[in-house]
Design an enzyme around this catalytic site. Structure first.
Site, PDB file in Angstrom:
ATOM      1  N   ASN A 109       1.025  -0.946  -0.460  1.00 51.18           N
ATOM      2  CA  ASN A 109      -0.054  -0.047  -0.380  1.00 51.18           C
ATOM      3  C   ASN A 109       1.073   1.293   0.490  1.00 51.18           C
ATOM      4  OD1 ASN A 109      -2.686   1.639   0.856  1.00 51.18           O
ATOM      5  ND2 ASN A 109      -1.790   2.008   2.196  1.00 51.18           N
ATOM      6  N   HIS A 111       0.494   4.977   1.265  1.00 52.15           N
ATOM      7  CA  HIS A 111       0.514   6.119   1.904  1.00 52.15           C
ATOM      8  C   HIS A 111       0.979   7.496   2.228  1.00 52.15           C
ATOM      9  CE1 HIS A 111      -2.377   7.647   5.120  1.00 52.15           C
ATOM     10  NE2 HIS A 111      -1.110   7.824   6.227  1.00 52.15           N
TER      11      HIS A 111
END
Ligand code: GRF
Length: 218
Positions: A109, A111
């Protein structure tokens, strides 16, 4: 080495998705994006996939009996296409356990803050409002928590008094587009090893920037 097959999950604009497509097209990243899954029929990411001939599935959570069923189905779709790495490129949901379990340390991911500061939504706005002088972005493996998994690469940008969320977001985004392809490339080259919370990067980094994870040998 076998070419890495990537499955991308995205909910919106898809500029990180595009940066990965571009990195493959330029030869920087040796991988194939075999599937885009989106939970949002209006995501601009769909248009990007179409332009590049990437298969797309629009999977709407409310069409499934439960959250678990939704993620089990996503796992199924990824597995039948032999996906080796799942990339969350602005997927605006906390990933369910069936997916985390099936792809442990094979889900990444991005962020838009320097974790563990400012996890969750609006990381850039949280940082701007807090008054930090440096912010940035983090690529990490995904675990059961919200933005809590082992950190792969971070990059820093300055934050200024006058910054609104939008202004800081734009500054961070340029770095997102650099470090996400870099992290995926390190994975594709089999150079990431997880030791508990910590990720060891083997060998030299392909990117030359003092602001990006300065601990990487260059
Ligand atoms: C990015 O800021 C990313 O860090 C966050 O969601 C945003 C997605 O932007 N997870 P985009 O869809 O990749 O343009």
């Amino acid at each position: 080495m076998e070419t890495l097959s990537i499955g991308v999950l995205a909910s919106g604009r898809g500029s990180n998705f595009q940066s990965i497509i571009d990195s493959i097209d330029s030869g920087y990243l040796k991988a194939n994006i075999v599937l885009l899954i989106t939970d949002n029929p209006n995501a601009y990411a769909i248009e990007r996939a179409r332009k590049h001939g990437i298969e797309t599935l629009i999977l709407i959570p409310k069409h499934y009996a439960s959250r678990n069923e939704y993620y089990k189905n996503i796992v199924h779709e990824l597995k039948i296409r032999e996906v080796g790495l799942v990339v969350l490129a602005g997927f605006m949901r906390v990933v369910g356990k069936p997916l985390v379990d099936a792809f442990r340390y094979r889900i990444m991911n991005i962020h838009p803050a320097l974790l563990p500061s400012f996890p969750g939504l609006h990381g850039q706005g949280q940082a701007a409002d807090y008054g930090v002088k440096i912010s940035g972005c983090t690529v990490h493996f995904v675990d059961e928590g919200v933005d809590t998994g082992p950190i792969i690469i971070q990059a820093a940008v300055p934050a200024f008094f006058e910054d609104t969320e939008d202004v800081l977001s734009a500054r961070i985004l340029t770095m997102e587009h650099r470090i996400f392809p870099e992290a995926i490339r390190l994975f594709a080259e089999n150079r990431l090893e997880v030791f508990g919370r910590k990720v060891k990067i083997h060998g030299h980094s392909p990117v030359d920037s003092s602001l990006i994870s300065p601990q990487i040998p260059r």
